[in-house]
Design a protein around this motif. Structure first.
Motif, short mmCIF file in Angstrom:
data_model
loop_
_atom_site.label_atom_id
_atom_site.label_comp_id
_atom_site.label_asym_id
_atom_site.label_seq_id
_atom_site.Cartn_x
_atom_site.Cartn_y
_atom_site.Cartn_z
N THR A 20 0.84 -1.20 0.00
CA THR A 20 0.00 0.00 0.00
C THR A 20 0.87 1.25 0.00
N VAL A 21 1.90 1.26 0.84
CA VAL A 21 2.81 2.41 0.90
C VAL A 21 3.51 2.59 -0.44
N SER A 22 3.97 1.49 -1.03
CA SER A 22 4.69 1.59 -2.31
C SER A 22 3.76 2.05 -3.42
N HIS A 23 2.50 1.62 -3.41
CA HIS A 23 1.54 2.08 -4.42
C HIS A 23 1.30 3.58 -4.28
N ARG A 24 1.23 4.05 -3.05
CA ARG A 24 1.06 5.50 -2.83
C ARG A 24 2.27 6.26 -3.35
N LEU A 25 3.45 5.69 -3.14
CA LEU A 25 4.67 6.31 -3.61
C LEU A 25 4.71 6.36 -5.14
#
Length: 84
Positions: free
Chosen positions: A72-77
């Motif tokens: 989820t964090v990487s997708h936001r990034l």
């Protein structure tokens, strides 16, 4: 210089350009990194008492715990990069 910020959960924000790695906390080496950061005062717990699901390592050697999945964090990034 543009500072890109990324939400790591519960309204907590990290400067995206300072992130080195976003990893799962399950392995022994990552648990060791978390413990060393805690002992040295470099640990930031942004889980709000919830289970740690992602560990964010920054270029300043700070270790940030998040209750949001690493994916989820990487997708936001990634989404943040595409919106530039």
């Amino acid at each position: 210089m543009d500072i890109k910020l990324i939400n790591i959960g519960f309204g907590n924000i990290v400067a995206a350009n300072r992130i080195i790695a976003i990893v799962s906390p399950e392995s022994a080496p990552i648990k060791r990194i978390i413990q060393e950061a805690r002992e040295q005062g470099r640990l930031i717990d942004a889980t709000y008492g919830r289970r740690t699901r992602a560990v964010v390592v920054t270029d300043s050697d700070h270790v940030i715990l998040s209750a949001v999945q690493p994916e989820t964090v990487s997708h936001r990034l990634i989404a943040k990069d595409e919106n530039v």
